[in-house]
Design a protein around this motif. Structure first.
Motif, PDB file in Angstrom:
ATOM      1  N   THR A 121       0.836  -1.193   0.000  1.00 31.45           N
ATOM      2  CA  THR A 121       0.000   0.000   0.000  1.00 31.45           C
ATOM      3  C   THR A 121       0.874   1.246   0.000  1.00 31.45           C
ATOM      4  O   THR A 121       2.111   1.166  -0.008  1.00 31.45           O
ATOM      5  CB  THR A 121      -0.900   0.016   1.242  1.00 31.45           C
ATOM      6  OG1 THR A 121      -0.081   0.229   2.416  1.00 31.45           O
ATOM      7  CG2 THR A 121      -1.658  -1.293   1.397  1.00 31.45           C
ATOM      8  N   ASN A 122       0.228   2.385   0.073  1.00 28.82           N
ATOM      9  CA  ASN A 122       0.941   3.648   0.139  1.00 28.82           C
ATOM     10  C   ASN A 122       1.802   3.749   1.398  1.00 28.82           C
ATOM     11  O   ASN A 122       2.742   4.541   1.460  1.00 28.82           O
ATOM     12  CB  ASN A 122      -0.053   4.811   0.090  1.00 28.82           C
ATOM     13  CG  ASN A 122       0.625   6.148  -0.140  1.00 28.82           C
ATOM     14  OD1 ASN A 122       1.427   6.287  -1.053  1.00 28.82           O
ATOM     15  ND2 ASN A 122       0.315   7.137   0.694  1.00 28.82           N
ATOM     16  N   TYR A 123       1.493   2.909   2.388  1.00 28.25           N
ATOM     17  CA  TYR A 123       2.285   2.891   3.619  1.00 28.25           C
ATOM     18  C   TYR A 123       3.745   2.512   3.324  1.00 28.25           C
ATOM     19  O   TYR A 123       4.669   3.106   3.870  1.00 28.25           O
ATOM     20  CB  TYR A 123       1.663   1.900   4.615  1.00 28.25           C
ATOM     21  CG  TYR A 123       2.320   1.889   5.976  1.00 28.25           C
ATOM     22  CD1 TYR A 123       2.156   2.955   6.864  1.00 28.25           C
ATOM     23  CD2 TYR A 123       3.105   0.807   6.391  1.00 28.25           C
ATOM     24  CE1 TYR A 123       2.748   2.950   8.110  1.00 28.25           C
ATOM     25  CE2 TYR A 123       3.703   0.792   7.632  1.00 28.25           C
ATOM     26  CZ  TYR A 123       3.521   1.865   8.490  1.00 28.25           C
ATOM     27  OH  TYR A 123       4.115   1.857   9.727  1.00 28.25           O
TER      28      TYR A 123
ATOM     29  N   ALA B  74       7.025   4.835   3.802  1.00 27.76           N
ATOM     30  CA  ALA B  74       8.134   4.333   4.619  1.00 27.76           C
ATOM     31  C   ALA B  74       9.459   4.444   3.868  1.00 27.76           C
ATOM     32  O   ALA B  74      10.491   4.828   4.434  1.00 27.76           O
ATOM     33  CB  ALA B  74       7.865   2.885   5.015  1.00 27.76           C
ATOM     34  N   LEU B  75       9.433   4.143   2.581  1.00 27.98           N
ATOM     35  CA  LEU B  75      10.662   4.184   1.789  1.00 27.98           C
ATOM     36  C   LEU B  75      11.199   5.600   1.641  1.00 27.98           C
ATOM     37  O   LEU B  75      12.410   5.800   1.502  1.00 27.98           O
ATOM     38  CB  LEU B  75      10.425   3.553   0.420  1.00 27.98           C
ATOM     39  CG  LEU B  75      10.166   2.044   0.437  1.00 27.98           C
ATOM     40  CD1 LEU B  75       9.862   1.536  -0.956  1.00 27.98           C
ATOM     41  CD2 LEU B  75      11.340   1.283   1.043  1.00 27.98           C
ATOM     42  N   ASP B  76      10.326   6.576   1.688  1.00 31.49           N
ATOM     43  CA  ASP B  76      10.774   7.971   1.638  1.00 31.49           C
ATOM     44  C   ASP B  76      11.605   8.341   2.866  1.00 31.49           C
ATOM     45  O   ASP B  76      12.419   9.273   2.812  1.00 31.49           O
ATOM     46  CB  ASP B  76       9.575   8.912   1.532  1.00 31.49           C
ATOM     47  CG  ASP B  76       8.957   8.902   0.146  1.00 31.49           C
ATOM     48  OD1 ASP B  76       9.665   8.542  -0.819  1.00 31.49           O
ATOM     49  OD2 ASP B  76       7.765   9.247   0.022  1.00 31.49           O
TER      50      ASP B  76
ATOM     51  N   LYS C 130       5.937  -6.817  -8.548  1.00 31.09           N
ATOM     52  CA  LYS C 130       4.957  -5.777  -8.266  1.00 31.09           C
ATOM     53  C   LYS C 130       5.033  -5.392  -6.796  1.00 31.09           C
ATOM     54  O   LYS C 130       5.535  -6.131  -5.965  1.00 31.09           O
ATOM     55  CB  LYS C 130       3.548  -6.275  -8.598  1.00 31.09           C
ATOM     56  CG  LYS C 130       3.290  -6.498 -10.065  1.00 31.09           C
ATOM     57  CD  LYS C 130       1.816  -6.758 -10.331  1.00 31.09           C
ATOM     58  CE  LYS C 130       1.372  -8.079  -9.731  1.00 31.09           C
ATOM     59  NZ  LYS C 130      -0.045  -8.388 -10.094  1.00 31.09           N
ATOM     60  N   GLY C 131       4.512  -4.230  -6.481  1.00 28.45           N
ATOM     61  CA  GLY C 131       4.414  -3.839  -5.083  1.00 28.45           C
ATOM     62  C   GLY C 131       5.699  -3.315  -4.497  1.00 28.45           C
ATOM     63  O   GLY C 131       6.369  -2.455  -5.081  1.00 28.45           O
ATOM     64  N   ALA C 132       6.085  -3.847  -3.343  1.00 33.07           N
ATOM     65  CA  ALA C 132       7.212  -3.305  -2.577  1.00 33.07           C
ATOM     66  C   ALA C 132       8.523  -3.331  -3.358  1.00 33.07           C
ATOM     67  O   ALA C 132       9.322  -2.401  -3.251  1.00 33.07           O
ATOM     68  CB  ALA C 132       7.371  -4.082  -1.269  1.00 33.07           C
TER      69      ALA C 132
ATOM     70  N   THR D 143       9.030  -3.973   4.507  1.00 33.90           N
ATOM     71  CA  THR D 143       8.079  -2.874   4.693  1.00 33.90           C
ATOM     72  C   THR D 143       6.717  -3.399   5.136  1.00 33.90           C
ATOM     73  O   THR D 143       6.283  -3.169   6.259  1.00 33.90           O
ATOM     74  CB  THR D 143       7.944  -2.042   3.414  1.00 33.90           C
ATOM     75  OG1 THR D 143       7.555  -2.889   2.327  1.00 33.90           O
ATOM     76  CG2 THR D 143       9.256  -1.349   3.086  1.00 33.90           C
ATOM     77  N   GLU D 144       6.032  -4.118   4.262  1.00 33.23           N
ATOM     78  CA  GLU D 144       4.744  -4.722   4.596  1.00 33.23           C
ATOM     79  C   GLU D 144       4.764  -6.185   4.168  1.00 33.23           C
ATOM     80  O   GLU D 144       5.345  -6.525   3.150  1.00 33.23           O
ATOM     81  CB  GLU D 144       3.598  -4.029   3.865  1.00 33.23           C
ATOM     82  CG  GLU D 144       3.317  -2.607   4.293  1.00 33.23           C
ATOM     83  CD  GLU D 144       2.187  -1.992   3.471  1.00 33.23           C
ATOM     84  OE1 GLU D 144       1.092  -1.810   4.030  1.00 33.23           O
ATOM     85  OE2 GLU D 144       2.420  -1.703   2.276  1.00 33.23           O
ATOM     86  N   ALA D 145       4.110  -7.047   4.959  1.00 32.62           N
ATOM     87  CA  ALA D 145       4.034  -8.466   4.595  1.00 32.62           C
ATOM     88  C   ALA D 145       2.907  -9.133   5.361  1.00 32.62           C
ATOM     89  O   ALA D 145       2.777  -8.956   6.567  1.00 32.62           O
ATOM     90  CB  ALA D 145       5.351  -9.178   4.895  1.00 32.62           C
ATOM     91  N   ALA D 146       2.098  -9.906   4.641  1.00 35.30           N
ATOM     92  CA  ALA D 146       1.077 -10.723   5.288  1.00 35.30           C
ATOM     93  C   ALA D 146       1.744 -11.943   5.913  1.00 35.30           C
ATOM     94  O   ALA D 146       2.912 -12.243   5.648  1.00 35.30           O
ATOM     95  CB  ALA D 146       0.023 -11.148   4.267  1.00 35.30           C
ATOM     96  N   LEU D 147       0.997 -12.657   6.736  1.00 31.82           N
ATOM     97  CA  LEU D 147       1.570 -13.832   7.409  1.00 31.82           C
ATOM     98  C   LEU D 147       2.013 -14.907   6.421  1.00 31.82           C
ATOM     99  O   LEU D 147       2.963 -15.638   6.676  1.00 31.82           O
ATOM    100  CB  LEU D 147       0.551 -14.421   8.385  1.00 31.82           C
ATOM    101  CG  LEU D 147       0.446 -13.734   9.746  1.00 31.82           C
ATOM    102  CD1 LEU D 147      -0.695 -14.335  10.552  1.00 31.82           C
ATOM    103  CD2 LEU D 147       1.766 -13.853  10.510  1.00 31.82           C
ATOM    104  N   SER D 148       1.325 -14.986   5.278  1.00 29.33           N
ATOM    105  CA  SER D 148       1.664 -16.010   4.283  1.00 29.33           C
ATOM    106  C   SER D 148       2.529 -15.468   3.159  1.00 29.33           C
ATOM    107  O   SER D 148       2.670 -16.094   2.119  1.00 29.33           O
ATOM    108  CB  SER D 148       0.377 -16.593   3.690  1.00 29.33           C
ATOM    109  OG  SER D 148      -0.394 -15.568   3.078  1.00 29.33           O
TER     110      SER D 148
END
Length: 297
Positions: A127-129, A133-135, A154-156, A232-237
């Motif tokens: 997400t934009n989060y 964070a990367l900024d 794709k994504g992060a 940065t972001e990650a689901a449990l799976s």
């Protein structure tokens, strides 16, 4: 390795992209890659622990590929070959359980020799989060001449590469497919920019298309060439956790951006924090952690 032996290695790797452990086992049995064309299909089947039919096919295709000047063909496509004994081959990859035998590269291959490499990974559904964070994370790392490593997914991954480029840094993308395929397709312009001014690498010959099982394999290289991992972001799976598992196996630091408790994409990162990962919210923390506690830089 002389040019003839390299051509033989590339011919074998083209038809059978074996890892370094399998290659070592082969060479221990036949003494030199130059001898491969003279061994029997039965012996090759025993060495590779495969069927006789498959070993016959490997040898037939290998002999055909020996007639092709692969070095020139790769050069015509601006593909550099980096075998296991090349000066550009990252020695840290030998710490992996199954190092790649050959890396194929497009772009500035000298980036592989840079000591300061940090991987940044996360969800394909970032997400934009992650972007925000990367900024905070990337500018201090760029300032300290870290090369940012990710997987061009794709994504992060894409965010990590584009943010690094935006802030004037250098970045390496590790692909899970060969160079004749652009995956994902929406990253075509990013791919072209990285080939021109940064670096892409893969362990797969150019014709190999993207397959689901190849991306977890790709993750070990992302970890292997990096000295630490940022999530940065990650689901449990999330497949991101495969990368962190590789890093933990080799004693590397895992830096994690704490996430909102209501987000599914924070469950994996917050679990990593529970298990002892290092929480961060800016890149200076990474620099100081490496400097103060590990005696680096």
């Amino acid at each position: 390795m002389n040019e003839q032996s390299l051509q033989h290695l590339l011919a074998l790797h083209y038809v059978y992209p074996l890892t370094f452990n399998v290659y070592k086992k082969l060479i221990q049995s036949i003494e030199s890659i130059d001898n491969l064309s003279t061994i029997s299909p039965t012996k090759l089947a025993n060495i590779l622990q495969t069927s006789l039919k498959k070993s016959e096919t490997i040898l037939q295709n290998y002999l055909k590929m020996l007639q092709v000047d692969l070095l020139s063909a790769y050069e015509a496509e601006s593909i550099k070959t980096v075998p296991y004994n090349d000066k550009y081959y990252p020695k840290s990859l030998f710490e992996l359980v199954d190092p790649p035998t050959v890396l194929y590269a497009k772009g500035d291959v000298t980036l592989l020799t840079k000591e300061r490499k940090i991987a940044i990974v996360g969800s394909r559904n970032a997400t934009n989060y992650s972007s925000m964070a990367l900024d905070f994370i990337i500018p201090p790392l760029v300032e300290q001449n870290f090369v940012i490593v990710s997987g061009l997914a794709k994504g992060a991954d894409s965010l990590a590469h584009t943010s690094t480029i935006h802030y004037g840094g250098k970045t390496i993308g590790v692909l899970g497919n060969g160079f004749f395929h652009v995956y994902p397709r929406e990253n075509r312009s990013l791919t072209e920019e990285m080939v021109k001014n940064h670096l892409l690498i893969t362990e797969y010959p150019p014709y190999v298309g993207p397959k689901k099982w190849q991306f977890p394999m790709r993750n070990r290289i992302i970890s292997g060439i990096s000295e630490a991992i940022v999530v940065t972001e990650a689901a449990l799976s999330s497949g991101t956790l495969i990368t962190t598992d590789h890093a933990l196996e080799h004693g590397k630091d895992i830096f994690v951006v704490p996430g909102p408790i209501h987000s599914e994409l924070s469950k994996g990162t917050n679990q990593l924090l529970k298990e002892g990962a290092i929480p961060i919210w800016n890149g200076y923390q990474i620099v100081e952690e490496r400097k103060l506690f590990l005696g680096k830089y």
